[in-house]
Design an enzyme around this catalytic site. Structure first.
Site, short mmCIF file in Angstrom:
data_model
loop_
_atom_site.label_atom_id
_atom_site.label_comp_id
_atom_site.label_asym_id
_atom_site.label_seq_id
_atom_site.Cartn_x
_atom_site.Cartn_y
_atom_site.Cartn_z
N ASP A 223 -6.35 -3.57 -7.60
CA ASP A 223 -6.93 -4.42 -6.33
C ASP A 223 -7.13 -5.89 -6.44
OD1 ASP A 223 -7.89 -3.38 -3.70
OD2 ASP A 223 -9.33 -5.04 -4.25
N TYR B 232 -13.85 -13.65 0.20
CA TYR B 232 -14.85 -12.23 -0.33
C TYR B 232 -16.00 -12.80 -1.32
CZ TYR B 232 -11.34 -9.05 1.30
OH TYR B 232 -10.40 -8.09 2.12
N ARG C 213 0.86 -1.11 0.05
CA ARG C 213 -0.17 0.18 -0.03
C ARG C 213 0.66 1.15 0.00
NH1 ARG C 213 -5.52 -0.26 1.67
NH2 ARG C 213 -6.20 -2.21 0.52
N ARG D 212 -4.25 6.33 0.84
CA ARG D 212 -4.85 7.50 1.33
C ARG D 212 -3.87 8.32 2.14
NH1 ARG D 212 -10.06 4.29 2.65
NH2 ARG D 212 -8.15 3.09 3.55
N ARG E 283 -8.07 11.01 -5.68
CA ARG E 283 -9.22 10.50 -5.26
C ARG E 283 -10.43 11.40 -4.98
NH1 ARG E 283 -12.03 7.78 -4.11
NH2 ARG E 283 -12.18 6.55 -2.37
O1 CP3 Z 1 0.12 -1.92 -2.26
C1 CP3 Z 1 -0.11 -1.09 -3.18
O2 CP3 Z 1 0.36 0.15 -3.23
C2 CP3 Z 1 -0.80 -1.51 -4.53
C3 CP3 Z 1 -2.37 -1.43 -4.52
C4 CP3 Z 1 -3.09 -2.19 -3.75
C5 CP3 Z 1 -4.34 -1.85 -3.10
N1 CP3 Z 1 -5.06 -3.26 -2.73
C6 CP3 Z 1 -4.95 -0.64 -3.31
C7 CP3 Z 1 -6.09 -0.21 -2.49
C8 CP3 Z 1 -2.92 -3.69 -3.37
C9 CP3 Z 1 -1.61 -4.48 -3.54
C10 CP3 Z 1 -4.18 -4.04 -2.88
C11 CP3 Z 1 -4.39 -5.43 -2.54
C12 CP3 Z 1 -5.73 -5.84 -1.62
N2 CP3 Z 1 -6.76 -5.42 -1.65
C13 CP3 Z 1 -5.54 -6.83 -0.56
C14 CP3 Z 1 -4.44 -7.75 -0.14
C15 CP3 Z 1 -3.66 -6.83 0.60
C16 CP3 Z 1 -4.00 -6.70 1.93
O3 CP3 Z 1 -4.16 -5.34 2.35
O4 CP3 Z 1 -4.06 -7.70 2.86
C17 CP3 Z 1 -6.78 -6.84 -0.09
C18 CP3 Z 1 -7.54 -7.68 1.01
C19 CP3 Z 1 -7.63 -5.87 -0.83
C20 CP3 Z 1 -9.11 -5.85 -0.86
C21 CP3 Z 1 -9.49 -4.35 -0.49
N3 CP3 Z 1 -9.18 -3.20 -1.16
C22 CP3 Z 1 -9.88 -3.69 0.82
C23 CP3 Z 1 -10.20 -4.83 2.14
C24 CP3 Z 1 -10.09 -2.59 0.80
C25 CP3 Z 1 -10.69 -1.42 1.78
C26 CP3 Z 1 -9.99 -1.28 2.96
C27 CP3 Z 1 -9.41 0.31 2.68
O5 CP3 Z 1 -8.28 0.39 2.96
O6 CP3 Z 1 -10.15 1.24 2.33
C28 CP3 Z 1 -9.63 -2.13 -0.66
C29 CP3 Z 1 -9.32 -0.56 -1.10
C30 CP3 Z 1 -8.25 -0.28 -1.48
N4 CP3 Z 1 -7.18 -0.96 -2.17
C31 CP3 Z 1 -7.55 0.95 -1.23
C32 CP3 Z 1 -6.36 1.06 -1.89
C33 CP3 Z 1 -5.33 2.17 -1.84
C34 CP3 Z 1 -8.21 2.16 -0.39
C35 CP3 Z 1 -9.24 2.86 -1.50
C36 CP3 Z 1 -9.53 4.12 -1.19
O7 CP3 Z 1 -10.42 4.54 -0.41
O8 CP3 Z 1 -8.85 5.10 -1.79
#
Ligand code: CP3
Length: 354
Positions: A83, A160, A34, A38, A47
């Site tokens: 994602d 999921y 990540r 944000r 965003r």
């Molecule tokens: O790492 C990086 O910079 C690359 C981008 C990336 C995202 N998601 C962007 C994202 C990666 C590698 C992921 C993987 C991901 N997505 C996982 C596995 C990693 C982990 O955290 O265990 C999972 C379980 C997801 C599913 C997911 N996507 C969830 C549960 C959420 C909501 C949680 C949150 O933080 O809001 C997301 C959204 C998400 N994916 C965001 C980002 C930057 C936040 C979105 C936003 O509001 O801008």
């Protein structure tokens, strides 16, 4: 005579890729899960204009966010902005990211018939926006910065699909697994095939390394992992194009490390609930990625530095350590602390083991 492809040669010998192959490096490479997100003002500005899904589906923006994070932080690898849940849409799941609740799947799987209705995905076509983002990011990145492609592992994706979103106990997932084992294995086999092709499509588009996120697999017992997950994760990893290192990551996996290793991966990603040295000793001849608690980045800089030092000491200067957090950066993290972390890892590790 054909000219030596300089950028490829530099990528191949970059500290991150050398560490994936357990070759010595001048300093410990670091990237952060990540790293684009944000906690960064530039990300929040984008965003404010587009939703998360739109951002993922607009290749130029996704590439910009990917590259921007690398340039601001000075990390040793980029990870494509996308994602793990994107692949579920073309499979037939209705995906939404709702601002408060995180991801929602509006048609969760309940029966074998639900599994049978799912579709095979031609990733290069249905997820062409990811491939375009990979190509654009590869072009924009410095020639010595490797790009990581990624996908969710079958178990985490299945959870999921069955829970309809995030979960605490994974009760529905386990109930499905225990009561409908045939449908479970059919679902996992479908996911394995599609995730394998998706990773290879990203590699073909320009990703040098791929990471398989089995983020929630730590909720299973070792016996259940072996019976219900291991063969499918192994299938995915075995399908990855030879020469493309695979990082196999999970959280809460203290009881599963040997089994994850058995499933495969050139690098095993561990979270902060294990000691890196214990984990590495148990894992043996494989590279390791981790494992600072992301919450440490909320502390003062000298404290962060001490905790980095602890992890580097545990790695003991051995070839094959990729520094990372144990899980993704928290949204409230100060950017300056992240930058300081990257500098600390580089400077302290370049001095050699202490
Ligand atoms: O790492 C990086 O910079 C690359 C981008 C990336 C995202 N998601 C962007 C994202 C990666 C590698 C992921 C993987 C991901 N997505 C996982 C596995 C990693 C982990 O955290 O265990 C999972 C379980 C997801 C599913 C997911 N996507 C969830 C549960 C959420 C909501 C949680 C949150 O933080 O809001 C997301 C959204 C998400 N994916 C965001 C980002 C930057 C936040 C979105 C936003 O509001 O801008």
């Amino acid at each position: 005579m054909s000219e030596i492809p300089r950028p490829a040669a530099t990528l191949f010998d970059s500290p991150f890729m050398r560490a994936c192959r357990r070759e010595p490096t001048p300093y410990t490479p670091v990237w952060l899960m990540r790293q684009a997100g944000r906690y960064m003002e530039s990300y929040r500005q984008i965003r404010a204009r587009v939703s998360f899904l739109e951002l993922c589906k607009t290749p130029d923006l996704a590439a910009e966010v990917t590259v921007d994070a690398v340039e601001r932080l000075g990390v040793d690898a980029a990870i494509i902005f996308a994602d793990i849940l994107l692949i579920l849409e073309p499979m037939g799941m209705q995906l939404e990211f709702s601002p408060g609740d995180g991801p929602v799947l509006h048609n969760p799987l309940q029966t074998a018939a639900d599994v049978e209705r799912l579709r095979e995905v031609d990733a290069a076509e249905s997820l062409s926006f990811v491939m375009q983002a990979v190509r654009a990011a590869r072009t924009a990145l410095a020639p010595d910065v490797p790009l990581i492609g990624f996908a969710g592992a079958p178990f985490t994706l299945a959870s999921y699909m069955i829970e309809g979103g995030s979960s605490r106990q994974y009760t529905r997932t386990k109930q499905f697994m225990y009561t409908q084992p045939q449908a479970w294995h059919a679902l996992m086999a479908l996911l394995s095939r599609n995730v394998g092709r998706y990773l290879n499509a990203q590699a073909a588009a320009g990703a040098q390394v791929v990471q398989l996120f089995d983020s929630w697999v730590g909720n299973l017992s070792p016996a259940d992992y072996r019976a219900f997950v291991l063969p499918h994760s192994r299938e995915v990893i075995a399908a990855v194009t030879p020469g493309v290192p695979v990082i196999h990551f999970g959280t809460g996996t203290n009881a599963l490390l040997e089994l994850m290793r058995e499933a495969g991966g050139d690098v095993i990603g561990v979270d902060f609930r294990v000691e890196l040295d214990d984990a590495w000793q148990r894992l043996g001849d494989v590279a390791i990625q981790g494992n600072l608690d992301p919450a440490v980045l909320m502390a003062e800089r000298p404290y962060i530095c001490r905790r980095v030092q602890d992890i580097l000491r545990q790695a003991g200067g051995c070839a094959g350590h990729v520094f990372n957090l144990g899980h993704g950066i928290l949204p409230t993290t100060p950017v300056d602390n992240v930058r300081a972390l990257v500098d600390d890892v580089h400077e302290l590790s370049a001095r050699g083991p202490s």
